[in-house]
Design a protein around this motif. Sequence first.
Motif: not given
Length: 392
Positions: A115, A240, A244, A367, A373, A383, A386
């Motif tokens: 993460d 982050a 994303a 991902r 997410i 987020p 992640l």
Amino acid sequence: MTDLERDPYPVYERLRRESPVAFIPALGFHVATTKETCREVAANTEVWDGVISPAGGRTFGHPNVLNANGPEHDELRGMVEPSLQPAEVNRYIDDLVRPIARRYVEAIEDRGHADLVTHFCEPVSVRSLGDLMGLQSVDSDTLREWFHKLSVSFTNAAVSPTGEWANPDGFIPGDEARADIQRVVDPLIDRWIVEPDDSALSHWLHDGMPEGETRPREMLYPTIFVFLLGAMQEPGHAMASTIAGLWTKPDQFEQVVDEPKLIPRAIIESLRWTSPIWSAVARINKVDTTVGGTFLPAGSVVMLSYGSANHDANDYDAPSDFDLTRAPVPHLAFGAGKHACAGASFASEVCRIGLEELFEAIPNLERDDDHEIDFWGWGFRGPTELHARWEV
Ligand code: V55
């Protein structure tokens, strides 16, 4: 508030269309939601002073750099600025951040999954600023806990129809963090008073003071709390959100990993797409005025919802799409006017160097589709987790 924290965009899209400066009963003040109204209020310092929301004031205390004005603001701004000036940041930032980013990449690179919020973005963010401030003795998890608690308290803005706090217990985490911070930072201040060093907080104590005097700690603490919230949290949010955002366009993600020179562009688009300080600063008018068609008697508090202004359809096509290739229209993620972000350069550089090190060490980062997410936050946004994976 729960709806806004989950997804503020639909409500603000409607406000931009119907009433760009609107009174929000649940908050007890107005919000400005378009690019034009936010800019007008932030830039016109003749009419508007800086102020923080009541929940912000409850969390930080006075005086702090966000709600000070006039000579008091000049002093606090002058106190925090020297180590954050772009030329000064350029001098030290690589030596400060690159080893930190490497250390956190090395801790995950052989694992094949992580993460990234918990194990990369937040730690790189807090460690970089923590070391600059002189908080090397405070571990990263403690700094993360402090900003999370202060953030919960700062954004506990809801009021009842009679103007009472709707959720008074929401301030407890902030009260705990403040007590903890003072317990840890007081002895450091005691030492810096007699033994100045090159840390930012030592400079906050000594710079601009007459020989033999230091700035009283009550003058520093509210602004220390400001830094231990926003300045600690937001570079991590920005990092982050950049990842994303790029994951919404896998070809753009690949392109940026292959060409690190594109990272600054990706960060700028991410700051527009999901502004880390989404809706947190405010202004108060010194005289009656009208903005966005709304009459505001002197003393009206208007929150500048920059996260909304940065989705203004007058400025951006398909504003809710992350797109590296869009024409760069200036965004408001760092605000404008006298209270514009002092840490814009520092924060952007922390993000850039963090992402450079991450993408260089783990170019096959992907991902992890087993996890959703989820973005969270109305005051501050990014987020919550992640999840990434890669072949080792
Ligand atoms: C802001 C900035 C902060 C913070 C709270 O809205 C609000 C700006 C840099 O820190 O802690």
